[in-house]
Write a protein that holds these residues in place. Structure first.
Motif, PDB file in Angstrom:
ATOM      1  N   LEU A 264       0.828  -1.215   0.000  1.00 16.23           N
ATOM      2  CA  LEU A 264       0.000   0.000   0.000  1.00 16.23           C
ATOM      3  C   LEU A 264       0.859   1.261   0.000  1.00 16.23           C
ATOM      4  O   LEU A 264       0.555   2.234  -0.700  1.00 16.23           O
ATOM      5  CB  LEU A 264      -0.945  -0.002   1.207  1.00 16.23           C
ATOM      6  CG  LEU A 264      -2.120  -0.973   1.136  1.00 16.23           C
ATOM      7  CD1 LEU A 264      -2.892  -0.968   2.454  1.00 16.23           C
ATOM      8  CD2 LEU A 264      -3.042  -0.625  -0.020  1.00 16.23           C
ATOM      9  N   ALA A 265       1.940   1.246   0.773  1.00 17.26           N
ATOM     10  CA  ALA A 265       2.822   2.418   0.826  1.00 17.26           C
ATOM     11  C   ALA A 265       3.486   2.665  -0.525  1.00 17.26           C
ATOM     12  O   ALA A 265       3.566   3.811  -1.000  1.00 17.26           O
ATOM     13  CB  ALA A 265       3.870   2.225   1.913  1.00 17.26           C
TER      14      ALA A 265
ATOM     15  N   SER B  75       2.348   1.626  -3.468  1.00 16.30           N
ATOM     16  CA  SER B  75       1.293   2.020  -4.403  1.00 16.30           C
ATOM     17  C   SER B  75       0.901   3.480  -4.199  1.00 16.30           C
ATOM     18  O   SER B  75       0.712   4.230  -5.172  1.00 16.30           O
ATOM     19  CB  SER B  75       0.067   1.124  -4.219  1.00 16.30           C
ATOM     20  OG  SER B  75       0.402  -0.214  -4.500  1.00 16.30           O
ATOM     21  N   TYR B  76       0.788   3.902  -2.959  1.00 22.45           N
ATOM     22  CA  TYR B  76       0.466   5.301  -2.653  1.00 22.45           C
ATOM     23  C   TYR B  76       1.538   6.229  -3.225  1.00 22.45           C
ATOM     24  O   TYR B  76       1.226   7.251  -3.851  1.00 22.45           O
ATOM     25  CB  TYR B  76       0.351   5.493  -1.139  1.00 22.45           C
ATOM     26  CG  TYR B  76       0.094   6.916  -0.725  1.00 22.45           C
ATOM     27  CD1 TYR B  76      -1.189   7.442  -0.757  1.00 22.45           C
ATOM     28  CD2 TYR B  76       1.146   7.740  -0.323  1.00 22.45           C
ATOM     29  CE1 TYR B  76      -1.432   8.755  -0.385  1.00 22.45           C
ATOM     30  CE2 TYR B  76       0.924   9.052   0.042  1.00 22.45           C
ATOM     31  CZ  TYR B  76      -0.370   9.562   0.015  1.00 22.45           C
ATOM     32  OH  TYR B  76      -0.592  10.860   0.386  1.00 22.45           O
ATOM     33  N   SER B  77       2.797   5.855  -3.028  1.00 24.50           N
ATOM     34  CA  SER B  77       3.906   6.670  -3.548  1.00 24.50           C
ATOM     35  C   SER B  77       3.898   6.703  -5.066  1.00 24.50           C
ATOM     36  O   SER B  77       4.188   7.738  -5.682  1.00 24.50           O
ATOM     37  CB  SER B  77       5.246   6.125  -3.047  1.00 24.50           C
ATOM     38  OG  SER B  77       5.319   6.206  -1.651  1.00 24.50           O
TER      39      SER B  77
ATOM     40  N   ASN C 113       0.885   8.938  -6.347  1.00 27.55           N
ATOM     41  CA  ASN C 113       1.084  10.357  -6.082  1.00 27.55           C
ATOM     42  C   ASN C 113       2.373  10.909  -6.686  1.00 27.55           C
ATOM     43  O   ASN C 113       2.718  12.071  -6.457  1.00 27.55           O
ATOM     44  CB  ASN C 113       1.062  10.631  -4.579  1.00 27.55           C
ATOM     45  CG  ASN C 113      -0.334  10.475  -4.015  1.00 27.55           C
ATOM     46  OD1 ASN C 113      -1.278  11.060  -4.524  1.00 27.55           O
ATOM     47  ND2 ASN C 113      -0.474   9.655  -2.981  1.00 27.55           N
TER      48      ASN C 113
END
Length: 159
Positions: A108-109, A111-113, A116
């Protein structure tokens, strides 16, 4: 290290009761039995003792060594083994759950990075691969540990 009793364990409550009946401290019992204070503490606390210690305690307390020993039934032994197996199974489930949670959070981290714009696609792919490799190694180690524990439990049952 003292050899532990093979067929039973010391009845710690009886041992303490007999000592207190004589109004003795652990130090006094140790002196009368010719044992160290630590040996008496271990016998009263954990119920472990060598046969020599058992004989010395029985003699000092004016009783027989057989009266100080509690023998375990096969059913009690089976219950203990079942309890260990359940505890190990729960530990294994918790271990796998924590590993899965860690992997999910890492993905998740990343993918978030990636979404964004903090990380490029190539770097994100590299980190995904690293996490997958690390997870595989961790799960492999957990499997080896489980196999080792199973072998140890099996050999202890054979004794």
């Amino acid at each position: 290290m003292e050899d532990e009793l093979v067929d039973g364990v010391l009845n710690t409550e009886l041992l303490k009761s007999l000592r207190k009946k004589k109004c003795w401290t652990q130090e006094k019992l140790a002196a009368n039995a010719g044992l160290s204070l630590r040996t008496v503490q271990r016998a009263e606390g954990k119920g472990t003792s060598s046969s020599e210690t058992l004989l010395a305690l029985a003699s000092a307390l004016d009783t027989t060594s057989d009266s100080l020993v509690t023998f375990r039934s096969a059913a009690a032994e089976a219950d203990d083994i079942a309890s260990v197996k359940i505890h190990r199974k729960r530990s294994q489930v918790v271990g796998y759950a924590c590993a899965a949670l860690g992997v999910i959070c890492a993905y998740l981290a990343i993918s978030y990075s990636l979404v964004n714009g903090y990380v490029e696609v190539g770097n994100a792919a590299m980190w995904y691969g690293c996490i997958a490799s690390f997870t595989s190694v961790c799960l492999g180690v957990m499997g080896v540990i489980k196999r080792q524990e199973s072998a140890n439990l099996g050999s202890s049952l054979a004794k």
